[in-house]
Design a protein around this motif. Structure first.
Motif, mmCIF file in Angstrom:
data_model
loop_
_atom_site.group_PDB
_atom_site.id
_atom_site.type_symbol
_atom_site.label_atom_id
_atom_site.label_comp_id
_atom_site.label_asym_id
_atom_site.label_seq_id
_atom_site.Cartn_x
_atom_site.Cartn_y
_atom_site.Cartn_z
ATOM 1 N N UNK A 7 12.074 0.316 31.876
ATOM 2 C CA UNK A 7 11.131 -0.115 30.833
ATOM 3 C C UNK A 7 9.919 -0.856 31.403
ATOM 4 N N UNK A 8 10.107 -1.645 32.465
ATOM 5 C CA UNK A 8 9.018 -2.474 33.002
ATOM 6 C C UNK A 8 7.831 -1.626 33.500
ATOM 7 N N UNK A 30 16.351 -6.229 41.217
ATOM 8 C CA UNK A 30 17.237 -7.395 41.218
ATOM 9 C C UNK A 30 18.003 -7.446 39.883
ATOM 10 N N UNK A 31 19.346 -7.502 39.925
ATOM 11 C CA UNK A 31 20.115 -7.535 38.667
ATOM 12 C C UNK A 31 19.787 -8.735 37.784
ATOM 13 N N UNK A 32 19.222 -9.794 38.379
ATOM 14 C CA UNK A 32 18.825 -10.978 37.605
ATOM 15 C C UNK A 32 17.681 -10.655 36.636
ATOM 16 N N UNK A 33 16.950 -9.578 36.930
ATOM 17 C CA UNK A 33 15.712 -9.326 36.194
ATOM 18 C C UNK A 33 15.798 -8.229 35.139
ATOM 19 N N UNK A 34 16.974 -7.621 34.985
ATOM 20 C CA UNK A 34 17.096 -6.552 33.978
ATOM 21 C C UNK A 34 18.403 -6.626 33.181
ATOM 22 N N UNK A 35 18.349 -6.058 31.984
ATOM 23 C CA UNK A 35 19.571 -5.822 31.212
ATOM 24 C C UNK A 35 19.932 -4.366 31.462
ATOM 25 N N UNK A 58 16.165 -2.827 30.831
ATOM 26 C CA UNK A 58 15.198 -3.634 30.080
ATOM 27 C C UNK A 58 14.834 -4.879 30.865
ATOM 28 N N UNK A 59 13.553 -5.167 30.956
ATOM 29 C CA UNK A 59 13.112 -6.346 31.704
ATOM 30 C C UNK A 59 13.457 -7.624 30.938
ATOM 31 N N UNK A 60 14.019 -8.619 31.631
ATOM 32 C CA UNK A 60 14.351 -9.872 30.936
ATOM 33 C C UNK A 60 13.181 -10.863 31.017
ATOM 34 N N UNK A 61 12.171 -10.523 31.816
ATOM 35 C CA UNK A 61 11.050 -11.435 32.022
ATOM 36 C C UNK A 61 9.990 -11.200 30.955
ATOM 37 N N UNK A 62 9.596 -12.295 30.285
ATOM 38 C CA UNK A 62 8.538 -12.128 29.286
ATOM 39 C C UNK A 62 7.260 -12.814 29.742
ATOM 40 N N UNK A 63 7.406 -14.031 30.262
ATOM 41 C CA UNK A 63 6.254 -14.745 30.807
ATOM 42 C C UNK A 63 5.160 -14.981 29.806
#
Lengths: 64, 307
Positions: A7-8, A30-35, A58-63
């Protein structure tokens, strides 16, 4: 090879992998950054994947 | 491989390798938010809370949970405040999500725009300054949130800051040798109290960005999992990437940073309480630590570049 929608970057890629963890490693994500979504369900990294599965990252970062 | 509490499929793995299914993850998440509120005494009886809402996963999650808690306890009230910076193809979409969420949940929403309040959208400002987008955006957003919350007679402003945001801020301040800014962090922000400065509370303080994303996804909130187009340019983005790399290799890193910081925070706040003084900006009369607030300094620069 399972097809993965990232998605990103709004792109679909084909990756040879048998688990979500391996899939992310191959994509260098990085698994920290996606669902990790398999067939519209949220799954953990140990989950097995096949080419019949619809996979979405799905990206977990919105910023903002 | 099943949930530690039942036989359902897991959706989440904790640092300790414990797995949780959808239902038990939601329970774990909500319990932790309410624990955070209690532990840090974030909400008092008769508080009039305003939640800073962007329409993204973090602020939507906290608005939802505070609204639920407000309905259940009736100890405080909650409404939402959205700052529209004017970021094309980003804020227009998240704003729609926010309006839809508030309408569905019967929450009062106030929208304040850069254009109306300052005279320029963020996109317009970026054409007139060499400053990085996140530096400008952060200054004006904080400025308008405080002003907007005060106009709504808020006693506190609730934000969607999570554990990742806090760990990044702690490191950024450390790297820039900026202890005073760190003293303003924590689950309740600020060093000095003043009626013009609305203190911020962060009920998601102990939850990671990924945990918040999981919660928002499982609850099917109308949020788009998109990144601000300017985010990649910021210093924060580099710190975030570095921290995520460390976390993947050494799980628990982010928690350790925040927990160590929390141990030192009371001393840090006390030390800067003695050194700090709250002034009022000579141009706009908003609270600041300097003679002229950062928002007015930036605005003068932007206007100056117009001539």
């Amino acid at each position: 090879m399972p097809k993965v929608f990232i998605e990103r970057i709004n792109e679909t890629k084909k990756v040879k992998a048998s688990t979500m963890k391996e899939l992310l490693q191959k994509l260098n994500i990085n698994p920290e950054e996606v669902l990790t979504i398999k067939n519209n369900e949220l799954v953990t990294l140990e989950t097995k994947v096949t080419e019949k599965d619809s996979i979405k990252l799905l990206s977990v970062i919105s910023g903002g | 491989m099943v949930c530690k509490n039942c036989q359902e499929k897991p959706v989440f793995t904790q640092i300790s390798n414990v797995k949780l299914c959808k239902q038990h993850f939601i329970r774990y998440f909500e319990k932790k938010v309410f624990y955070t509120i209690k532990k840090f005494n974030l909400i008092n009886n008769k508080d009039k809370l305003v939640a800073a809402l962007s329409g993204g996963k973090d602020s939507t999650t906290i608005l939802y949970l505070l609204n639920e808690l407000s309905k259940k306890t009736k100890h405080f009230t909650i409404s939402a405040l959205l700052i529209d910076e004017g970021i094309k193809n980003y804020r227009d979409k998240t704003k729609e999500d926010a309006i839809e969420f508030c309408r569905k949940n019967n929450i009062s929403l106030e929208i304040v725009s850069y254009k109306n309040e300052i005279g320029f959208t963020l996109d317009e400002m970026l054409l007139r300054t060499q400053q990085k987008p996140c530096s400008i955006c952060g200054v004006f957003r904080r400025y308008l949130l405080n002003k907007g919350a005060r106009n709504l007679l808020a006693t506190k402003l609730a934000t969607g800051h999570n554990l990742d945001d806090e760990a990044q801020s702690i490191l950024m301040n450390q790297f820039r040798r900026n202890n005073e800014t760190s003293a303003r962090l924590g689950p309740i922000t600020g060093i000095l109290e003043d009626k013009t400065f609305i203190r911020r509370i962060k009920p998601l303080y102990l939850l990671t960005e990924k945990e918040v994303a999981i919660y928002a996804f499982l609850k099917e909130f109308p949020v788009t999992f998109t990144e601000c187009p300017n985010a990649k340019q910021g210093y924060r983005n580099d710190v975030r990437t570095m921290l995520n790399q460390l976390e993947a290799k050494y799980p628990g890193t982010k928690h350790s940073i925040v927990n160590t910081f929390l141990e030192n925070l009371p001393n840090l706040k006390e030390s800067y309480k003695k050194k700090s003084s709250l002034k009022y900006c000579k141009l706009c009369q908003e609270p600041t630590s300097k003679e002229i607030c950062q928002a007015c300094v930036l605005l003068e620069e932007i206007k100056g570049n117009l001539s």
